[in-house]
Every structure is written in structure tokens, then in C-alpha cells.
Design a protein around this motif. Structure first.
Motif: not given
Lengths: 115, 112
Positions: A20-23, A10-15, A105-115, A83-84
């Protein structure tokens, strides 16, 4: 056996901030895919690497998005500035061989929220 | 460009009822894959169909690939609560490199 590993979960950050997402793909897989999933647009392929080389980046939305695969065991997807409307679940997937008849084969994902 | 349409978008069934989702492509496909995504989870590969008219079964799940290789279906017999999730078809065009195009998915809800 370890599957595709993504971080962070999970990643929550401001616009305006850089994200950076990693795999880490499954060992031995030489194809890697980055997808974005939203309710509105479903599952979209952003970029596909084969043997660490970007083959198809036609799904990358704009110049704010960039992806790298410096070696066979690591890839990053970067958004700068964020950006949001970038809020989504980002999946990394890997497969054996080229993008032909192999299951992904998929990973569990990154849930990204841009405020 | 290639498009993959999937219907229905949602399906609510009582446990024990059957369920079918349909996938149609605007172009001929070299193969089609099916994935299942549980709520909050990630897509998991179920099966791949390659041959025209191919039918494959996995327990209560039956997968078909159309004769013209432009459509496919997934049928679940006697649904169970464990079948809950979103089912995606993903088609690959024929000729050279073609990326896998995912359908929008069918979300299945099963009421006990």
C-alpha cells in the motif's frame, strides 16, 4: 509550504505480499495522479482523480492494482498480490483544477522492490 | 493513440556547450509542458507552452512550440553541471479531457 507527501519512501517486500502506497496532495489541489516510472517504460500515468473521483484508470495495469481517494487530502495505491515486475518508482502528483493546463507537482516517490 | 517521442535519449556535453532536446507528437497538442528530474529526484515543472510558435525563455533555457503544435524543443545555452538531469516533455491532446503524455526523456550529462 508542504509539497506532495508520499509514504513510504522505500518498500522492499516479497512477491505475493500486499503493498500500500500513500499520498497526501498539496492542500487545495483537487486533481491527483499516480504514475509509475521504470527504465523500460518511462513515466506512465496509472490513474487520475478529480475531486476525489477516478476519472481515468486506463493506465492501471491489471486487477492487482487498485487506487482510492476517500477524501481530498489522502489517496492510496494498492497492489495485491505484488509481483517482481511491479518493482518501480511510484510517484503521486497533484494539480489545481482539472487535468487541463495546470502544472503537476510531484512527490518524492516510493521506490518499490518486489523480491 | 497519442504518442510523444523525444530525442535524443542521452546527451553528454562538456560544460559550456549547448544542449537541445526535441519532442514530437503524433497528434496536434493543446499545450506542452516541460519537466526536469534530477538523478534520484522527482519531476519538477519548468514551463508550459500553449500558443502556436510560442517561444519562452528562462535564463539559459529557451523553449519553443512548433507552428503546427506538434513539436517542441528545449535549448540550454552554455550548460553548467547544475543542468544535469533528465528533461521530459509532456503533451496534452486537444479536445475534451486528454491526459498528459510524457516523452521518454533526455538524460543530460555535463562534464566539467
Amino acid at each position: 509550504d508542504a509539497g506532495v507527501i508520499q509514504s513510504p519512501r522505500h518498500e522492499v517486500t516479497e512477491m505475493g505480499q500486499e503493498v500500500t502506497l500513500r499520498c497526501k496532495p498539496i492542500s487545495g489541489h483537487n486533481s491527483l495522479f499516480w504514475y509509475r516510472q521504470t527504465m523500460m517504460r518511462g513515466l506512465e500515468l496509472l490513474i487520475y482523480f478529480n475531486n476525489n473521483v477516478p476519472i481515468d484508470d486506463s493506465g492501471m495495469p491489471e486487477d492487482r492494482f487498485s487506487a482510492k481517494m476517500p477524501n481530498a487530502s489522502f489517496s492510496t495505491l494498492k497492489i495485491q498480490p505484488s509481483e517482481p515486475r511491479d518493482s518501480a518508482v511510484y510517484f503521486c502528483a497533484s494539480s489545481l483544477g482539472g487535468a487541463t493546463n495546470q502544472p503537476q507537482h510531484f512527490g518524492d516517490g516510493t521506490r518499490l522492490s518486489i523480491l | 493513440g497519442q504518442q510523444v517521442m523525444q530525442i535524443p535519449q542521452y546527451q553528454h556535453v562538456q560544460e559550456g556547450e549547448d544542449f537541445t532536446t526535441y519532442c514530437n507528437s503524433s497528434t496536434t497538442l493543446s499545450n506542452i509542458q516541460w519537466y526536469k528530474q534530477r538523478p534520484g529526484g522527482h519531476p519538477v515543472f519548468l514551463i508550459q507552452l500553449v500558443k502556436s510558435g510560442e517561444v519562452k525563455k528562462q535564463k539559459r533555457l529557451t523553449f519553443q512550440f512548433g507552428e503546427a503544435k506538434k513539436n517542441s524543443s528545449l535549448h540550454i545555452t552554455a550548460t553548467q553541471t547544475t543542468d544535469v538531469g533528465t528533461y521530459f516533455c509532456a503533451g496534452r491532446g486537444s479536445g475534451g479531457y486528454n491526459k498528459l503524455i510524457f516523452g521518454a526523456g533526455t538524460r543530460l550529462a555535463v562534464h566539467p
